[in-house]
Scaffold this motif. Sequence first.
Motif, PDB file in Angstrom:
ATOM      1  N   ILE A  75      34.672  33.916  36.234  1.00  0.00           N
ATOM      2  CA  ILE A  75      35.566  33.446  37.300  1.00  0.00           C
ATOM      3  C   ILE A  75      36.837  32.818  36.723  1.00  0.00           C
ATOM      4  O   ILE A  75      37.945  33.148  37.177  1.00  0.00           O
ATOM      5  CB  ILE A  75      34.833  32.474  38.239  1.00  0.00           C
ATOM      6  CG1 ILE A  75      33.793  33.247  39.058  1.00  0.00           C
ATOM      7  CG2 ILE A  75      35.815  31.776  39.179  1.00  0.00           C
ATOM      8  CD1 ILE A  75      33.000  32.389  40.019  1.00  0.00           C
ATOM      9  N   GLY A  78      39.020  35.795  35.567  1.00  0.00           N
ATOM     10  CA  GLY A  78      39.609  36.531  36.679  1.00  0.00           C
ATOM     11  C   GLY A  78      40.646  35.714  37.416  1.00  0.00           C
ATOM     12  O   GLY A  78      41.705  36.232  37.812  1.00  0.00           O
ATOM     13  N   TYR A  79      40.379  34.425  37.613  1.00  0.00           N
ATOM     14  CA  TYR A  79      41.318  33.531  38.293  1.00  0.00           C
ATOM     15  C   TYR A  79      42.633  33.433  37.521  1.00  0.00           C
ATOM     16  O   TYR A  79      43.724  33.487  38.110  1.00  0.00           O
ATOM     17  CB  TYR A  79      40.684  32.153  38.445  1.00  0.00           C
ATOM     18  CG  TYR A  79      41.619  31.095  38.966  1.00  0.00           C
ATOM     19  CD1 TYR A  79      41.922  31.015  40.317  1.00  0.00           C
ATOM     20  CD2 TYR A  79      42.196  30.165  38.104  1.00  0.00           C
ATOM     21  CE1 TYR A  79      42.784  30.039  40.797  1.00  0.00           C
ATOM     22  CE2 TYR A  79      43.057  29.188  38.564  1.00  0.00           C
ATOM     23  CZ  TYR A  79      43.353  29.123  39.928  1.00  0.00           C
ATOM     24  OH  TYR A  79      44.215  28.158  40.388  1.00  0.00           O
ATOM     25  N   ASP A  82      44.785  36.347  38.180  1.00  0.00           N
ATOM     26  CA  ASP A  82      45.473  36.247  39.458  1.00  0.00           C
ATOM     27  C   ASP A  82      46.658  35.284  39.380  1.00  0.00           C
ATOM     28  O   ASP A  82      47.670  35.473  40.059  1.00  0.00           O
ATOM     29  CB  ASP A  82      44.502  35.764  40.549  1.00  0.00           C
ATOM     30  CG  ASP A  82      43.541  36.853  40.991  1.00  0.00           C
ATOM     31  OD1 ASP A  82      43.854  38.047  40.787  1.00  0.00           O
ATOM     32  OD2 ASP A  82      42.472  36.514  41.540  1.00  0.00           O
ATOM     33  N   ARG A  83      46.543  34.254  38.562  1.00  0.00           N
ATOM     34  CA  ARG A  83      47.583  33.229  38.498  1.00  0.00           C
ATOM     35  C   ARG A  83      48.721  33.583  37.548  1.00  0.00           C
ATOM     36  O   ARG A  83      49.896  33.397  37.890  1.00  0.00           O
ATOM     37  CB  ARG A  83      46.971  31.880  38.057  1.00  0.00           C
ATOM     38  CG  ARG A  83      45.956  31.305  39.003  1.00  0.00           C
ATOM     39  CD  ARG A  83      46.520  31.037  40.382  1.00  0.00           C
ATOM     40  NE  ARG A  83      47.642  30.099  40.360  1.00  0.00           N
ATOM     41  CZ  ARG A  83      48.348  29.773  41.437  1.00  0.00           C
ATOM     42  NH1 ARG A  83      48.058  30.307  42.603  1.00  0.00           N
ATOM     43  NH2 ARG A  83      49.345  28.924  41.356  1.00  0.00           N
ATOM     44  N   LYS A 133      42.590  44.132  37.917  1.00  0.00           N
ATOM     45  CA  LYS A 133      43.837  43.548  38.434  1.00  0.00           C
ATOM     46  C   LYS A 133      45.030  44.413  38.030  1.00  0.00           C
ATOM     47  O   LYS A 133      45.941  44.659  38.843  1.00  0.00           O
ATOM     48  CB  LYS A 133      44.005  42.134  37.874  1.00  0.00           C
ATOM     49  CG  LYS A 133      45.307  41.441  38.245  1.00  0.00           C
ATOM     50  CD  LYS A 133      45.275  40.895  39.640  1.00  0.00           C
ATOM     51  CE  LYS A 133      46.511  40.052  39.942  1.00  0.00           C
ATOM     52  NZ  LYS A 133      46.530  39.578  41.340  1.00  0.00           N
ATOM     53  N   VAL A 227      43.509  30.399  45.897  1.00  0.00           N
ATOM     54  CA  VAL A 227      42.357  31.267  46.144  1.00  0.00           C
ATOM     55  C   VAL A 227      41.553  30.684  47.313  1.00  0.00           C
ATOM     56  O   VAL A 227      41.258  29.483  47.336  1.00  0.00           O
ATOM     57  CB  VAL A 227      41.472  31.353  44.890  1.00  0.00           C
ATOM     58  CG1 VAL A 227      40.179  32.103  45.195  1.00  0.00           C
ATOM     59  CG2 VAL A 227      42.235  32.042  43.764  1.00  0.00           C
ATOM     60  N   TRP A 229      38.625  29.774  48.398  1.00  0.00           N
ATOM     61  CA  TRP A 229      37.256  29.597  47.941  1.00  0.00           C
ATOM     62  C   TRP A 229      36.267  29.526  49.092  1.00  0.00           C
ATOM     63  O   TRP A 229      35.129  30.008  48.994  1.00  0.00           O
ATOM     64  CB  TRP A 229      37.154  28.335  47.079  1.00  0.00           C
ATOM     65  CG  TRP A 229      37.965  28.404  45.832  1.00  0.00           C
ATOM     66  CD1 TRP A 229      39.097  27.703  45.549  1.00  0.00           C
ATOM     67  CD2 TRP A 229      37.714  29.233  44.682  1.00  0.00           C
ATOM     68  NE1 TRP A 229      39.573  28.038  44.308  1.00  0.00           N
ATOM     69  CE2 TRP A 229      38.746  28.973  43.744  1.00  0.00           C
ATOM     70  CE3 TRP A 229      36.741  30.164  44.362  1.00  0.00           C
ATOM     71  CZ2 TRP A 229      38.825  29.604  42.516  1.00  0.00           C
ATOM     72  CZ3 TRP A 229      36.805  30.802  43.125  1.00  0.00           C
ATOM     73  CH2 TRP A 229      37.839  30.512  42.219  1.00  0.00           C
ATOM     74  N   TRP A 365      43.545  38.736  45.500  1.00  0.00           N
ATOM     75  CA  TRP A 365      42.594  37.904  44.744  1.00  0.00           C
ATOM     76  C   TRP A 365      41.552  38.758  44.041  1.00  0.00           C
ATOM     77  O   TRP A 365      40.429  38.318  43.785  1.00  0.00           O
ATOM     78  CB  TRP A 365      41.913  36.910  45.690  1.00  0.00           C
ATOM     79  CG  TRP A 365      42.888  36.040  46.419  1.00  0.00           C
ATOM     80  CD1 TRP A 365      43.777  35.150  45.883  1.00  0.00           C
ATOM     81  CD2 TRP A 365      43.096  35.999  47.832  1.00  0.00           C
ATOM     82  NE1 TRP A 365      44.517  34.553  46.869  1.00  0.00           N
ATOM     83  CE2 TRP A 365      44.126  35.051  48.090  1.00  0.00           C
ATOM     84  CE3 TRP A 365      42.520  36.650  48.926  1.00  0.00           C
ATOM     85  CZ2 TRP A 365      44.575  34.764  49.365  1.00  0.00           C
ATOM     86  CZ3 TRP A 365      42.970  36.364  50.207  1.00  0.00           C
ATOM     87  CH2 TRP A 365      43.985  35.433  50.421  1.00  0.00           C
ATOM     88  N   THR A 368      39.857  37.241  40.894  1.00  0.00           N
ATOM     89  CA  THR A 368      38.859  36.210  41.178  1.00  0.00           C
ATOM     90  C   THR A 368      37.581  36.821  41.737  1.00  0.00           C
ATOM     91  O   THR A 368      36.469  36.433  41.341  1.00  0.00           O
ATOM     92  CB  THR A 368      39.433  35.187  42.168  1.00  0.00           C
ATOM     93  OG1 THR A 368      40.643  34.629  41.618  1.00  0.00           O
ATOM     94  CG2 THR A 368      38.442  34.068  42.430  1.00  0.00           C
ATOM     95  N   GLY A 371      35.804  38.674  39.005  1.00  0.00           N
ATOM     96  CA  GLY A 371      35.149  37.710  38.127  1.00  0.00           C
ATOM     97  C   GLY A 371      33.904  37.117  38.754  1.00  0.00           C
ATOM     98  O   GLY A 371      32.897  36.886  38.070  1.00  0.00           O
ATOM     99  N   THR A 372      33.946  36.877  40.065  1.00  0.00           N
ATOM    100  CA  THR A 372      32.775  36.346  40.764  1.00  0.00           C
ATOM    101  C   THR A 372      31.622  37.342  40.725  1.00  0.00           C
ATOM    102  O   THR A 372      30.472  36.978  40.429  1.00  0.00           O
ATOM    103  CB  THR A 372      33.143  36.022  42.225  1.00  0.00           C
ATOM    104  OG1 THR A 372      34.202  35.053  42.248  1.00  0.00           O
ATOM    105  CG2 THR A 372      31.938  35.478  42.984  1.00  0.00           C
TER     106      THR A 372
END
Length: 431
Positions: A75, A78-79, A82-83, A133, A227, A229, A365, A368, A371-372
């Motif tokens: 996570i 992956g986050y 995205d950022r 991504k 994100v 959540w 996203w 993320t 990754g989750t």
Amino acid sequence: MSRPDPRSAATPGARPTRARHWVVVFAVLLAVILYVDRIAISQAAPQITTDLGLSVSQMGWVFSAFTLAYALFEIPGGYLGDRIGPRRVLLRIVVWWSFFTAATGWVWSWSSLLVTRFLFGAGEAGCFPNLTKAFNGWLPPVERSRVQGIMWMSARWGGAATPLLVYGCLHYMSWRAAFMLFGLLGVAWAVVFHWWYRDNPREHPGVNAAEAAQLPPAVDSAGHGAVPWGRLVRSRTVWCLGGQYAALSYAWYFFITWFPTYLLKERGFDVKQSAVLAGLPLALGGFGSLAAGWLSPRLAQWLGVRRARCGLGAGGMFVAAVLLASSTFITNPYTAVGVIALVSFCNDVTIPGAWTTCMDVGGRWVGTLGGTMNMMGNLGGFLSPIVIGYIVQLTNNWTLAFHVTAAVYLLGAVFWLMIDPVTPLEQQVKD
């Protein structure tokens, strides 16, 4: 946040460039390198356990240390994609894991090997979410399922070649030197990728206006908003997507951890035969990914995307469960290995659909969400070598371990039937 496209005015009749195909080439090469670095330890395990004096259960923990770190850092990896965009993230994680691939050759004890493989797993985490991504920004939707199939086919074939590659290397060098050699591959990839790749394809000099017109709308790699959540946690699709991937990873990690040992100890093959046969499930798995990437769009036209994707996922896992349980009743070792290889084929039929679902559901996203899913999947992969190791140690045979794994596959099939693979996350639940 969308950017104006500086190349929106395409010259009438201009022929589109094909720069996006190079993104696929980079992804394929990295998938191969990742699997070579990951799987090498399973083929070298007999030498490592002998040199370091490790037990079967200790080696099971070594296999799982990688997977635990890989799951925990999915996570965050992956986050970050995205950022700040996959260009910077992939540079960092590939150099990191390449260093700890080499460092595997420097260990001196069980604890040092455990720590090194944990840090290696932390490095590999985030690779596939960030490649996904990159695909999300560079590829039109119609190409995504096919490209996911190609990438996962390449990953599996890289893994399939690894046992023979390691076997050949060990004829000319120690297992320690072999890991240091493998570590150089990722560093070379990272340097070239960082020089060539752009997070926004419209900023790449090799993309003309005609190709840019075929690509998805430009979205900033950073600053796209927080994100959601809450939506992730409350989404049934997110939980079921992770559940099916946990089931798949629990089963699949057998092939890259204990399968060479199974061939030697249970089926009576020698080391050379084991090196050849150990790659067979991954080779057929590659064909499964390729077949699914080709078949999924065609089934979607006939049945609709949801039925086609969930049908392939649930059907692949169900047939894999039946085949794996059946293999325990086969006495001929070559026939048994062939059936187990078909298990891997059915296993990988599910993968392009899972990652394309991350793209369709996750949207901006996607890193993320990918990754989750991969985190939840690899928590299942973390348990697999430990559970299998203890079952075999306590029962002195592999039958119960295979039947438990078949039951896990059936659970994964149920999860697939509960997934909505087409509705974007923001439309499924509201904050």
